[in-house]
Scaffold this motif. Structure first.
Motif, PDB file in Angstrom:
ATOM      1  N   GLU A  91       0.854  -1.199   0.000  1.00  0.00           N
ATOM      2  CA  GLU A  91       0.000   0.000   0.000  1.00  0.00           C
ATOM      3  C   GLU A  91       0.889   1.248   0.000  1.00  0.00           C
ATOM      4  O   GLU A  91       1.804   1.356   0.802  1.00  0.00           O
ATOM      5  CB  GLU A  91      -0.898   0.013   1.230  1.00  0.00           C
ATOM      6  CG  GLU A  91      -1.800   1.238   1.315  1.00  0.00           C
ATOM      7  CD  GLU A  91      -2.577   1.282   2.616  1.00  0.00           C
ATOM      8  OE1 GLU A  91      -2.401   0.375   3.447  1.00  0.00           O
ATOM      9  OE2 GLU A  91      -3.355   2.233   2.798  1.00  0.00           O
TER      10      GLU A  91
ATOM     11  N   GLN B  46       1.970   4.837   0.803  1.00  0.00           N
ATOM     12  CA  GLN B  46       1.757   5.831   1.852  1.00  0.00           C
ATOM     13  C   GLN B  46       2.675   7.012   1.602  1.00  0.00           C
ATOM     14  O   GLN B  46       3.807   6.848   1.140  1.00  0.00           O
ATOM     15  CB  GLN B  46       2.021   5.227   3.231  1.00  0.00           C
ATOM     16  CG  GLN B  46       1.019   4.156   3.624  1.00  0.00           C
ATOM     17  CD  GLN B  46       1.191   3.687   5.048  1.00  0.00           C
ATOM     18  OE1 GLN B  46       2.252   3.818   5.645  1.00  0.00           O
ATOM     19  NE2 GLN B  46       0.129   3.136   5.620  1.00  0.00           N
ATOM     20  N   LEU B  47       2.183   8.184   1.905  1.00  0.00           N
ATOM     21  CA  LEU B  47       2.949   9.418   1.756  1.00  0.00           C
ATOM     22  C   LEU B  47       2.890  10.185   3.067  1.00  0.00           C
ATOM     23  O   LEU B  47       1.819  10.303   3.676  1.00  0.00           O
ATOM     24  CB  LEU B  47       2.367  10.279   0.637  1.00  0.00           C
ATOM     25  CG  LEU B  47       2.308   9.670  -0.757  1.00  0.00           C
ATOM     26  CD1 LEU B  47       1.498  10.569  -1.692  1.00  0.00           C
ATOM     27  CD2 LEU B  47       3.707   9.463  -1.314  1.00  0.00           C
ATOM     28  N   GLN B  48       4.027  10.705   3.453  1.00  0.00           N
ATOM     29  CA  GLN B  48       4.103  11.476   4.688  1.00  0.00           C
ATOM     30  C   GLN B  48       4.762  12.809   4.393  1.00  0.00           C
ATOM     31  O   GLN B  48       5.950  12.874   4.057  1.00  0.00           O
ATOM     32  CB  GLN B  48       4.900  10.727   5.747  1.00  0.00           C
ATOM     33  CG  GLN B  48       5.038  11.456   7.070  1.00  0.00           C
ATOM     34  CD  GLN B  48       3.719  11.612   7.785  1.00  0.00           C
ATOM     35  OE1 GLN B  48       2.976  10.651   7.966  1.00  0.00           O
ATOM     36  NE2 GLN B  48       3.409  12.843   8.182  1.00  0.00           N
TER      37      GLN B  48
ATOM     38  N   CYS C  74       8.351  14.960   1.362  1.00  0.00           N
ATOM     39  CA  CYS C  74       7.286  13.977   1.168  1.00  0.00           C
ATOM     40  C   CYS C  74       7.964  12.610   1.063  1.00  0.00           C
ATOM     41  O   CYS C  74       8.638  12.338   0.059  1.00  0.00           O
ATOM     42  CB  CYS C  74       6.485  14.284  -0.085  1.00  0.00           C
ATOM     43  SG  CYS C  74       5.180  13.081  -0.449  1.00  0.00           S
TER      44      CYS C  74
ATOM     45  N   GLY D  12       7.745   8.678   0.695  1.00  0.00           N
ATOM     46  CA  GLY D  12       6.841   7.669   0.193  1.00  0.00           C
ATOM     47  C   GLY D  12       7.281   6.265   0.551  1.00  0.00           C
ATOM     48  O   GLY D  12       8.458   6.021   0.814  1.00  0.00           O
ATOM     49  N   SER D  13       6.324   5.370   0.550  1.00  0.00           N
ATOM     50  CA  SER D  13       6.611   3.950   0.774  1.00  0.00           C
ATOM     51  C   SER D  13       5.561   3.121   0.054  1.00  0.00           C
ATOM     52  O   SER D  13       4.481   3.622  -0.277  1.00  0.00           O
ATOM     53  CB  SER D  13       6.616   3.612   2.269  1.00  0.00           C
ATOM     54  OG  SER D  13       5.351   3.851   2.844  1.00  0.00           O
ATOM     55  N   GLY D  14       5.910   1.867  -0.215  1.00  0.00           N
ATOM     56  CA  GLY D  14       4.952   0.971  -0.857  1.00  0.00           C
ATOM     57  C   GLY D  14       4.862   1.121  -2.360  1.00  0.00           C
ATOM     58  O   GLY D  14       3.964   0.550  -2.978  1.00  0.00           O
TER      59      GLY D  14
ATOM     60  N   TYR E 253      -2.770   8.847  -4.831  1.00  0.00           N
ATOM     61  CA  TYR E 253      -2.511   8.732  -3.397  1.00  0.00           C
ATOM     62  C   TYR E 253      -2.164  10.097  -2.830  1.00  0.00           C
ATOM     63  O   TYR E 253      -1.493  10.900  -3.477  1.00  0.00           O
ATOM     64  CB  TYR E 253      -1.355   7.751  -3.135  1.00  0.00           C
ATOM     65  CG  TYR E 253      -1.579   6.391  -3.725  1.00  0.00           C
ATOM     66  CD1 TYR E 253      -1.066   6.064  -4.977  1.00  0.00           C
ATOM     67  CD2 TYR E 253      -2.318   5.433  -3.034  1.00  0.00           C
ATOM     68  CE1 TYR E 253      -1.278   4.813  -5.526  1.00  0.00           C
ATOM     69  CE2 TYR E 253      -2.542   4.177  -3.586  1.00  0.00           C
ATOM     70  CZ  TYR E 253      -2.020   3.884  -4.833  1.00  0.00           C
ATOM     71  OH  TYR E 253      -2.252   2.649  -5.369  1.00  0.00           O
TER      72      TYR E 253
ATOM     73  N   GLY F 130      -0.978  12.333   0.805  1.00  0.00           N
ATOM     74  CA  GLY F 130      -0.511  12.367   2.178  1.00  0.00           C
ATOM     75  C   GLY F 130      -1.321  13.383   2.965  1.00  0.00           C
ATOM     76  O   GLY F 130      -2.110  14.158   2.395  1.00  0.00           O
ATOM     77  N   LYS F 131      -1.136  13.368   4.263  1.00  0.00           N
ATOM     78  CA  LYS F 131      -1.760  14.401   5.089  1.00  0.00           C
ATOM     79  C   LYS F 131      -0.991  15.706   4.898  1.00  0.00           C
ATOM     80  O   LYS F 131       0.177  15.693   4.543  1.00  0.00           O
ATOM     81  CB  LYS F 131      -1.740  13.975   6.554  1.00  0.00           C
ATOM     82  CG  LYS F 131      -2.612  12.769   6.840  1.00  0.00           C
ATOM     83  CD  LYS F 131      -2.613  12.428   8.310  1.00  0.00           C
ATOM     84  CE  LYS F 131      -3.515  11.217   8.574  1.00  0.00           C
ATOM     85  NZ  LYS F 131      -3.530  10.839  10.010  1.00  0.00           N
TER      86      LYS F 131
END
Length: 127
Positions: free
Chosen positions: A1, A3-5, A22, A24-26, A116, A118-119
């Motif tokens: 999945e 995910q972005l932070q 930013c 990212g993973s997945g 996708y 991120g917050k």
């Protein structure tokens, strides 16, 4: 999945600088784009900058050209937005978004094409 932070926002005086990150993973492919959007109170969400990571092609909205720089550390799956000469009108919540495709146009409702999100991270520029 995926995910972005997003991080790096803050309070800064006009003329100052901030660097947003930013992480990212997945990701399942190296052919992707990451864009930064911002949303100010009472205004529509707008595209700020986008990086076609696979082709290393950056894009900017006119109002930030020459002031903002987007870059990436592919090994870390991280995209940065270096913001300089900040203005009060840059105040907004900044979001990063990703899709497995070229960058979409930054003007218009093309943020719907991002897959996708991120917050957000708050950027406040005071004069």
């Amino acid at each position: 999945e995926v995910q972005l932070q997003a991080s790096g926002g803050g309070l800064v005086q006009a003329g100052g600088s901030l660097r947003l990150s930013c992480v990212g993973s997945g990701f399942t492919s190296d052919a992707y784009s990451i864009a930064w959007y911002r949303k100010a109170p009472g205004k529509e969400r707008e595209g700020v900058s986008c990086l076609d990571v696979g082709n290393n092609l950056p894009y900017y909205r006119n109002s930030v050209k020459g002031r903002f720089t987007i870059s990436s550390d592919n090994a870390k799956k991280t995209v940065y937005l270096q913001m300089s000469s900040l203005k009060p009108e840059d105040t907004a919540v900044y979001y990063c978004a990703m899709r497995y495709d070229y960058c979409p146009p930054l003007s218009g409702p093309f943020h719907h094409g991002m897959e996708y999100w991120g917050k957000g991270t708050q950027v406040t520029v005071f004069s």
